[in-house]
Design a protein around this motif. Structure first.
Motif, mmCIF file in Angstrom:
data_model
loop_
_atom_site.group_PDB
_atom_site.id
_atom_site.type_symbol
_atom_site.label_atom_id
_atom_site.label_comp_id
_atom_site.label_asym_id
_atom_site.label_seq_id
_atom_site.Cartn_x
_atom_site.Cartn_y
_atom_site.Cartn_z
ATOM 1 N N ARG A 7 0.871 -1.184 0.000
ATOM 2 C CA ARG A 7 0.000 0.000 0.000
ATOM 3 C C ARG A 7 0.901 1.225 0.000
ATOM 4 N NH1 ARG A 7 -2.601 -3.745 -0.640
ATOM 5 N NH2 ARG A 7 -4.422 -4.493 0.499
ATOM 6 N N ASN A 8 0.744 2.077 -1.004
ATOM 7 C CA ASN A 8 1.537 3.296 -1.078
ATOM 8 C C ASN A 8 0.641 4.497 -0.788
ATOM 9 O OD1 ASN A 8 3.852 1.867 -1.888
ATOM 10 N ND2 ASN A 8 3.133 1.862 -4.012
ATOM 11 N N PHE A 9 0.990 5.247 0.245
ATOM 12 C CA PHE A 9 0.138 6.401 0.572
ATOM 13 C C PHE A 9 0.982 7.558 1.075
ATOM 14 C CE2 PHE A 9 0.214 6.529 5.240
ATOM 15 C CZ PHE A 9 0.785 5.301 5.536
ATOM 16 N N CYS A 10 0.407 8.760 1.000
ATOM 17 C CA CYS A 10 1.106 9.918 1.551
ATOM 18 C C CYS A 10 0.203 10.604 2.559
ATOM 19 C CB CYS A 10 1.503 10.877 0.440
ATOM 20 S SG CYS A 10 0.133 11.324 -0.603
ATOM 21 N N ALA A 60 10.063 9.282 2.061
ATOM 22 C CA ALA A 60 9.368 8.016 1.909
ATOM 23 C C ALA A 60 9.942 7.003 2.891
ATOM 24 C CB ALA A 60 9.546 7.496 0.483
ATOM 25 N N ASN A 71 4.200 1.860 2.166
ATOM 26 C CA ASN A 71 5.167 2.905 1.867
ATOM 27 C C ASN A 71 4.496 4.234 2.145
ATOM 28 O OD1 ASN A 71 7.527 1.467 0.874
ATOM 29 N ND2 ASN A 71 6.151 0.782 -0.760
ATOM 30 N N SER A 88 5.149 13.540 -4.984
ATOM 31 C CA SER A 88 4.938 12.427 -4.061
ATOM 32 C C SER A 88 3.638 11.710 -4.379
ATOM 33 C CB SER A 88 4.871 12.928 -2.622
ATOM 34 O OG SER A 88 5.959 13.761 -2.370
ATOM 35 N N CYS A 92 1.964 7.255 -5.220
ATOM 36 C CA CYS A 92 0.997 6.671 -4.276
ATOM 37 C C CYS A 92 -0.335 6.312 -4.924
ATOM 38 C CB CYS A 92 0.673 7.693 -3.181
ATOM 39 S SG CYS A 92 2.093 8.175 -2.226
ATOM 40 N N GLU A 93 -1.079 5.452 -4.211
ATOM 41 C CA GLU A 93 -2.460 5.163 -4.598
ATOM 42 C C GLU A 93 -3.460 5.778 -3.618
ATOM 43 O OE1 GLU A 93 -0.089 2.929 -7.011
ATOM 44 O OE2 GLU A 93 -0.108 2.511 -4.870
ATOM 45 N N ALA A 95 -4.136 8.750 -0.122
ATOM 46 C CA ALA A 95 -3.647 9.906 0.631
ATOM 47 C C ALA A 95 -4.450 10.048 1.911
ATOM 48 C CB ALA A 95 -3.774 11.171 -0.202
ATOM 49 N N LEU A 121 -6.207 9.676 -6.395
ATOM 50 C CA LEU A 121 -5.875 8.900 -5.199
ATOM 51 C C LEU A 121 -7.121 8.620 -4.362
ATOM 52 C CD1 LEU A 121 -2.525 10.390 -3.904
ATOM 53 C CD2 LEU A 121 -2.977 8.829 -5.782
ATOM 54 N N ARG A 208 9.989 4.913 -7.661
ATOM 55 C CA ARG A 208 8.813 4.076 -7.467
ATOM 56 C C ARG A 208 8.737 3.194 -8.713
ATOM 57 N NH1 ARG A 208 2.740 3.723 -6.598
ATOM 58 N NH2 ARG A 208 2.439 1.975 -8.014
#
Ligand code: GDP
Ligand code: MG
Length: 594
Positions: A7-10, A60, A71, A88, A92-93, A95, A121, A208
């Motif tokens: 899981r990629n998020f910010c 990151a 991440n 950024s 990601c997928e 937020a 996102l 990424r």
């Protein structure tokens, strides 16, 4: 790692709403940083970030959670660093949109939300600081739900300080943020979202991976430059760099090191692929940010010019928004005209150059970019006021304008409108976010915003107003160049482009300021402010015979010597303008914006 488990998020939010603190708790709760090594705002690694308590660079980090790999990217909140945030987002997928439960939605909450929505996102609305006695979670959950179109009960509540609700939030990330999708057997494609120059290791590139796989000891190809390198090391950040023997696969976020020292070899926004089996098409990179504010940067010690150039080269790698070209000033010598995204960006760059590279710098007053059209139809782009054409052949001048959004409690509407009107603003609209919070939209010239606008706004609203702006093209304006002359000689560093109505005020202020800052000389020095040949203000520095030794009555030799030494030191930092000696400090003081 299986992409289904990634899981990629910010974390995005207005400045000070607690992104970095929440990131701290996530580092701790996932066991990536143990309690002993923990310190506040762990990911704000630069000294300057720690001192100012703000995040400038996105960071990151890989976090293990419940059999998954998260991440997480902590982002800056200030308007100048929007570019950093939007990069950024592309890694990601999901937020986490964080809102301070005692403050509510602010200008950068909106700006960042729109960026995340544009990047498609998944957005997780979260109220932070629920431990504060002043928190009003009910009220702001409703405000936030109204904004993004969900139910108030969908808004999570956490405290980055106490850790309350953070585990639930991590679970929610796993359950709701989509796993990355990419083609595992396709040719490798990885997006460079940041890179940093490290004195010991050379360039460190953050990527990424979208498709395929990148391995250690593999020849990689940078698609925009066609340069090839070998990956000496590849790994993940957790929270320090950890080399990985397995390399990086689909959906993973990490770093690679090729041993390259040339900073231009690893460009943010470029696509990394395998040299043996290159991908056909590059990934969509980043739109290059356009510098909005320019200023001259000069080494105080002229011998440091080559060092300044090298430092700018290195800094640019880590800061893609920075642009510069050489420039000379009669008053300040050799330096650079440097373009920035805004005033904070300018301050930060200057401070980083001074601290990280040991330079002493002087900077000229910031200005925006003007487009001047002459009567004969020719056109000039002016990034330096001293290049503004003088003489009466100017037909039109255009200046950049912004779409500005101010959020504040309704009681301050009057004060805000007064400030904006005084700066040639045009009211574009007003909306109530709730019964006592309003969003006011103005078109404002960028040149008016870069001079203490924000400070004024803050002080007139007791700190309650927040501002966001974005470029909105250009508009014609009645602008003139004001020159400042010492003994009849224009000092290029003091020329400014100002609105006609403010030219007189600028001239008088500057002349007065300089009269106080420039020490008396052996002769009289007139200071004049002029528009073309027309003098609009004048001051005089009276002559004196400067004999410091006269100050020491009697025969204390060592004291006399000390005074002479001191005077000599002062001399070194003098610049000559014609016959006039101007101390470096006078430039610095006169050029400071307040
Ligand atoms: P950022 O600018 O969004 O990264 O915000 P920071 O994480 O740097 O936090 C800004 C300030 O808010 C700091 O003084 C933090 O200590 C404080 N803060 C952050 N989270 C919380 C919280 O949950 N509760 C309280 N009481 N203070 C918090
Ligand atoms: Mg922060």
């Amino acid at each position: 790692t299986d992409p289904a488990l990634i899981r990629n998020f910010c974390i995005i939010a207005h400045i000070d709403h607690g992104k970095s603190t929440l990131a701290d708790r996530m580092l701790q709760i996932t066991g990536v940083v143990d309690d002993r090594s923990m310190r506040a705002q762990y990911l704000d690694r630069m000294d300057i970030e720690r001192e100012r308590g703000i995040t400038i660079k996105s960071q990151a980090v890989r976090l293990p959670w419940d059999g998954h790999v998260l991440n997480m990217i902590d982002t800056p909140g200030h308007v100048d660093f929007t570019y950093e945030v939007s990069r950024s987002l592309q890694a990601c997928e999901g937020a986490i949109l964080l809102v301070d439960a005692a403050q509510g939605i602010e200008a950068q909450t909106l700006a960042n939300l729109y960026l995340a929505m544009n990047a498609d996102l998944h957005i997780i609305p979260v109220l932070n600081k629920i431990d504060l006695p002043a928190a009003q979670p009910e009220k702001f959950a409703e405000e936030l739900a109204g904004l993004i179109g969900c139910e108030p009960s969908d808004v999570l509540r956490v405290s980055g300080k106490t850790g309350e609700g953070v585990r639930e939030l991590l679970d929610h990330v796993v359950a709701s943020v989509p796993a990355p999708v990419g083609k595992a057997d396709a040719a490798a494609r990885a997006l460079i979202f940041d890179s940093v120059y490290d004195t010991y290791r050379g360039v460190v590139t953050y990527v990424r991976v979208i498709d395929g796989h990148l391995s250690k000891r593999e020849r990689i190809l940078m698609m925009s430059t066609s340069a090839t390198h070998e990956t000496l090391e590849i790994g993940v950040i957790s929270p320090e760099p950890k080399p990985s023997e397995l390399g990086l696969g689909v959906g993973e976020v990490g770093y690679l090191i090729t041993g390259v020292k040339d900073v231009r070899q690893s460009r943010v926004g470029d696509t990394v692929t395998s040299a043996a089996k290159p991908a056909g098409e590059m990934l969509a990179g980043y739109e290059h940010p356009k510098p909005m504010v320019f200023s001259g940067l000069y080494p105080i010690d002229g011998d440091e010019y080559p060092e300044l150039r090298e430092a700018l080269d290195k800094l640019q790698l880590n800061d893609a928004a920075l642009v510069y070209e050489p420039e000379t000033s009669a008053a300040l010598g050799f330096g650079f005209r440097v373009g920035f995204l805004g005033l904070l960006h300018m301050e930060i760059v200057r401070e980083r150059l001074e601290r990280e590279f040991g330079l002493s710098l002087i900077s000229t007053a910031p200005n925006v970019v003007y487009r001047v059209i002459m009567e004969d139809g020719s056109e000039h782009t002016v990034t330096n006021p001293s290049e503004f054409p003088s003489g009466g052949k100017i037909a039109q001048v255009f200046e950049p304008v912004t779409k500005s959004t101010i959020l504040a409690p309704a009681e301050f509407i009057g004060a805000i409108m007064e400030i904006c009107q005084g700066r040639r603003g045009q009211l574009k609209g007003m909306d109530y976010l709730s019964e006592d919070r309003v969003e006011i939209r103005y078109e404002l010239p960028l040149g008016e915003i870069i001079f203490d606008f924000f400070d004024q706004l803050k002080s007139r609203t007791r700190g309650y107003a927040s501002l966001d702006y974005e470029p909105a093209g250009e508009a014609e304006a009645d602008l003139v160049k004001v020159d400042i002359l010492l003994q009849g000689e224009a000092v290029d560093a003091f020329s400014a482009i100002v609105h006609k109505d403010k030219a007189y005020g600028y001239g008088v202020d500057m002349a007065k300021k300089l009269r106080e800052l420039i020490p008396r000389q052996q002769f009289e020095v007139p200071i004049q402010a002029a528009i073309g040949a027309r003098v609009i203000a004048r001051e005089n520095i009276r002559a004196i015979r400067k004999d410091v030794l006269a100050k020491c009555y009697g025969g204390d030799i060592s004291r006399k010597r000390k005074l002479l030494e001191k005077q000599k030191e002062g001399k070194k930092r003098m610049k000559m303008v014609g016959r006039v000696e101007v101390p470096q400090e006078a430039f610095v003081a006169a050029l400071s914006t307040d």
